[in-house]
Motif scaffolding. Structure first.
Motif, PDB file in Angstrom:
ATOM      1  N   ASP A 176       7.742 -18.926  -7.015  1.00  0.00           N
ATOM      2  CA  ASP A 176       7.616 -18.123  -5.861  1.00  0.00           C
ATOM      3  C   ASP A 176       7.658 -16.690  -6.230  1.00  0.00           C
ATOM      4  O   ASP A 176       7.049 -15.924  -5.262  1.00  0.00           O
ATOM      5  N   PHE A 177       8.556 -16.167  -6.743  1.00  0.00           N
ATOM      6  CA  PHE A 177       8.996 -14.840  -7.497  1.00  0.00           C
ATOM      7  C   PHE A 177       9.161 -14.909  -8.959  1.00  0.00           C
ATOM      8  O   PHE A 177       9.951 -14.565  -9.658  1.00  0.00           O
ATOM      9  N   ALA A 178       8.075 -15.142  -9.414  1.00  0.00           N
ATOM     10  CA  ALA A 178       7.942 -15.148 -10.927  1.00  0.00           C
ATOM     11  C   ALA A 178       8.196 -13.902 -11.832  1.00  0.00           C
ATOM     12  O   ALA A 178       7.869 -12.864 -11.149  1.00  0.00           O
ATOM     13  N   ALA A 179       8.578 -13.937 -12.910  1.00  0.00           N
ATOM     14  CA  ALA A 179       9.236 -12.847 -13.727  1.00  0.00           C
ATOM     15  C   ALA A 179       7.823 -12.210 -14.385  1.00  0.00           C
ATOM     16  O   ALA A 179       7.525 -12.115 -15.479  1.00  0.00           O
ATOM     17  N   VAL A 180       7.066 -11.837 -13.551  1.00  0.00           N
ATOM     18  CA  VAL A 180       5.869 -11.067 -13.942  1.00  0.00           C
ATOM     19  C   VAL A 180       5.539  -9.809 -13.316  1.00  0.00           C
ATOM     20  O   VAL A 180       6.451  -9.409 -12.352  1.00  0.00           O
ATOM     21  N   ASP A 181       4.493  -8.915 -13.437  1.00  0.00           N
ATOM     22  CA  ASP A 181       4.311  -7.882 -13.001  1.00  0.00           C
ATOM     23  C   ASP A 181       4.121  -8.011 -11.394  1.00  0.00           C
ATOM     24  O   ASP A 181       4.417  -6.946 -10.921  1.00  0.00           O
ATOM     25  N   SER A 182       3.420  -9.078 -10.861  1.00  0.00           N
ATOM     26  CA  SER A 182       3.567  -9.133  -9.454  1.00  0.00           C
ATOM     27  C   SER A 182       4.742  -8.950  -8.485  1.00  0.00           C
ATOM     28  O   SER A 182       4.645  -8.619  -7.405  1.00  0.00           O
ATOM     29  N   ALA A 183       5.964  -9.247  -9.344  1.00  0.00           N
ATOM     30  CA  ALA A 183       6.991  -9.127  -8.537  1.00  0.00           C
ATOM     31  C   ALA A 183       7.429  -7.748  -8.864  1.00  0.00           C
ATOM     32  O   ALA A 183       8.401  -7.197  -7.931  1.00  0.00           O
ATOM     33  N   LEU A 184       7.002  -6.822  -9.742  1.00  0.00           N
ATOM     34  CA  LEU A 184       7.430  -5.630  -9.771  1.00  0.00           C
ATOM     35  C   LEU A 184       6.527  -4.513  -8.890  1.00  0.00           C
ATOM     36  O   LEU A 184       7.203  -3.712  -8.239  1.00  0.00           O
ATOM     37  N   PHE A 185       5.238  -4.839  -8.971  1.00  0.00           N
ATOM     38  CA  PHE A 185       4.360  -3.859  -8.315  1.00  0.00           C
ATOM     39  C   PHE A 185       3.640  -4.477  -7.208  1.00  0.00           C
ATOM     40  O   PHE A 185       3.291  -5.452  -7.025  1.00  0.00           O
ATOM     41  N   ALA A 186       3.570  -3.456  -6.250  1.00  0.00           N
ATOM     42  CA  ALA A 186       2.553  -3.879  -4.959  1.00  0.00           C
ATOM     43  C   ALA A 186       1.252  -3.218  -4.930  1.00  0.00           C
ATOM     44  O   ALA A 186       0.047  -3.729  -5.167  1.00  0.00           O
TER      45      ALA A 186
END
Length: 647
Positions: free
Chosen positions: A15-25
């Motif tokens: 649900d909060f994978a170690a990918v860019d979507s967790a870093l950037f909005a």
């Protein structure tokens, strides 16, 4: 058969994978420069012997990385001052690195919209060059701060959503308590010639959680830049060699470096005015990133204070004004709905349609009330890009409404709503403000109070949580007024009356029973008939849903206008009836009545059924203008949003 390795068995949060979507909005902050540079590592790959907390408390303090979330880190220092709050946010007993039960997952809890929610994350942390690039502890082997920050980022949707925010919001999220913001630039908040903390006793200065911030670049430290939050760790009174009293404050900078050039930094002139042993003791207390300022310098260079209410081990708030524990707690949810209950501020004739609540104070005491907007759960960066002042459009907050709370003391049995709302409130927030939560502190005597939360703009929608903390017993309930959309925005007056049916006395039952005349009487007068519906009557019973009575009412015209002497019998016919009696929480009728005096007999169908009720009468009236000129408060200031912090 291929064997599963220990590393393969570690938890990975889908649900909060170690990918860019967790870093950037939305890639609108300087964080977007990190695209393609971040790797995700577990603590055992960052250092040899990772631990959740270091042995030395000083090493556990946060240190800001390249994410602009100093507002969150200032709130985190609150957890280090309160072990029971830390255990609430980060439940103890979780398996860590090197233990047999370690699976790479950690649990956190945050207070959200009235209750605690659990957030689970894995321990893969964003790194650059094998070092965590966001917040961390002063000890490079301690990871509680980095993991809490990750869980908070998950709750908000991404790390970038933590770029800029309010310290007071993070304090509430980590404690479930309340926090207040005080301006250091307005004379009303800090009267000239008085103490910097006129509202705080000496004891509460030590127990409260206090943060300070700058909205513009301080003259003594250009490096600090704009919109940065810091924490007040200590304040103490000292005497100079010539006998003058000076109040000194020890300030902590989340950057982990001093960044200050005032008179009380190391080797500066201020220390020479004190006894050398006193100077040595105070300077010996400073840790990395801490510095001292005096009261005059503090008020000159800082713009705002945020003061968080302490919470006892059993969860009671402690008043920052008196030190008393607010042992009684109530909360209730509500919402503003356009065309129904979004009446706007007191400048509008529709103000009376706003949600209304009863607060019954059993005995006098100290009371703390707040209205918390249950809006989007994310940091609000966009507002910080709007300049202060200017046109009204620049004052709009992109996610929050401008809100306020007013309260009036009323009589228990009957009151005129419009007359009450036109009178001066006994307490209120000063202005409508674009803040997530507004707080009203007051002292109330025993009795009934009408509470009206409102938005500044008519028709502005939103959900909210109304909270009451007090030293005395209180009861909070909603005032149910079923007025259809036709009423809202028109010229209507609403009056509410609380009463009760008492077996053997006032519980006379329906018209089929001879005891019907014993029911309570609710008189009202119709003075205006413009055509169409001009009267709406609502009866609401205050009984549990599993034990509702059948309720209804009859409206009788009073021939001579004398309600008390009117004889009601089976031969007297009502002009309007709300029948058959219904097993529902609320019944209502709309009608057109000619100008005259009337009385309502609310009843249960069968006699001798005891219950409490509220009758609400809405009548069409000539237009009345509220005797109020509400003004909109300043747009909320955001913290740490201009430059990348900690580079």
């Amino acid at each position: 058969m291929e064997m599963e390795t220990e590393e393969d068995a570690l938890f990975e949060d889908a649900d909060f994978a170690a990918v860019d979507s967790a870093l950037f909005a939305d890639y609108t902050t300087p964080l977007s420069r990190l695209v393609g540079q971040v790797t995700w590592l577990r603590p055992q790959h960052i250092c040899k012997h990772p631990q959740l907390f270091p042995d030395n408390l000083t090493d556990a303090y946060p240190k800001q990385g390249i994410l602009g979330d100093c507002w969150l880190l200032c709130a985190c220092t609150m957890l280090l001052k309160s072990h029971h709050l830390l255990a609430k946010v980060m439940p103890p007993g979780q398996s860590v690195w090197g233990e047999s039960g370690y699976r790479g997952e950690f649990q956190f809890r945050f207070w959200r919209n009235g209750h605690w929610v659990e957030v689970q994350v894995d321990d893969r942390l964003p790194c650059i060059n094998n070092t965590p690039c966001f917040s961390r502890c002063h000890s490079p082997t301690a990871f509680w701060v980095a993991l809490l920050e990750k869980a908070y980022a998950k709750l908000h949707g991404s790390y970038e959503n933590l770029w800029a925010g309010q310290v007071c919001e993070a304090m509430v999220d980590l404690s479930g308590a309340m926090a207040e913001r005080w301006s250091l630039k307005r004379a009303t908040d800090t009267p000239a010639g008085k103490s910097l903390f006129p509202k705080l006793s000496g004891a509460m200065r030590k127990r409260s959680y206090i943060s300070c911030c700058v909205h513009s670049t301080p003259a003594v430290t250009p490096e600090l830049g704009q919109f940065h939050a810091l924490s007040v760790m200590e304040w103490t009174d000292v005497k100079t060699s010539d006998g003058q009293e000076v109040q000194l404050l020890r300030i902590w900078n989340p950057w982990g470096r001093m960044c200050w050039g005032g008179a009380w930094t190391k080797s500066r002139a201020g220390w020479s005015s004190l006894d050398p042993s006193c100077s040595m003791e105070l300077l010996g207390r400073t840790q990395e990133g801490e510095f001292w300022v005096d009261e005059k310098e503090f008020q000159l260079e800082f713009d705002e204070l945020t003061v968080g209410y302490p919470v006892s081990d059993v969860g009671h708030l402690q008043s920052i004004y008196t030190g008393s524990f607010l042992t009684h707690t109530q909360q209730i949810r509500g919402r503003w709905v356009k065309g129904h209950s979004a009446g706007g501020c007191r400048n509008n004739s529709s103000y009376s349609s706003n949600p209304k609540f009863w607060l019954r104070v059993e005995e006098g005491g100290e009371v703390l009330l707040s209205v918390l907007q249950c809006g989007p759960w994310r940091a609000q960066r966009s507002c910080s890009q709007q300049p202060l002042g200017g046109s009204s459009s620049s004052q709009q907050h992109p996610h929050y409404q401008a809100i306020a709370l007013h309260l009036w003391k009323v009589e228990k049995k009957r009151f005129n709503l419009m007359r009450t709302l036109n009178s001066t409130p006994c307490a209120s927030s000063r202005t409508h403000a674009y803040e997530r939560e507004i707080v009203v502190h007051t002292h109330l005597t025993a009795g009934f109070y009408l509470l009206v939360p409102s938005t500044f703009l008519q028709g502005a929608e939103g959900k909210f949580l109304l909270r009451v903390h007090s030293t005395c017993p209180t009861r909070l309930s909603e005032v149910k007024v079923s007025v259809q959309q036709e009423c809202v925005g028109g010229e209507w007056e609403t009056v509410s009356l609380c009463g009760s049916w008492i077996a053997g006395s006032t519980a006379g039952g329906g018209r089929n029973f001879s005891s019907h005349k014993q029911n309570p009487r609710v008189p009202f007068t119709v003075t205006y008939d413009p055509g169409g519906t001009n009267t709406i009557v609502t009866l609401r019973q205050h009984s549990p849903e599993n034990s509702l009575h059948a309720i209804g009412f009859h409206i009788y015209k009073v021939p001579d206008g004398k309600v008390d002497s009117m004889v009601i019998s089976s031969a007297v016919c009502p002009v309007v009836s709300c029948v058959p009696h219904s097993h529902s929480q609320e019944v209502s009728v709309q009608c057109r009545l000619p100008p005259a005096v009337y009385t309502i007999l609310p009843s249960t169908y069968e006699p001798d059924h005891s219950a409490e009720y509220t009758v609400t009468v809405a009548r069409r009236i000539h237009r009345r203008v509220m005797s109020s000129q509400e003004r909109l408060g300043q747009v909320v200031q955001e913290i740490s949003h201009v430059s990348v912090m900690g580079l």
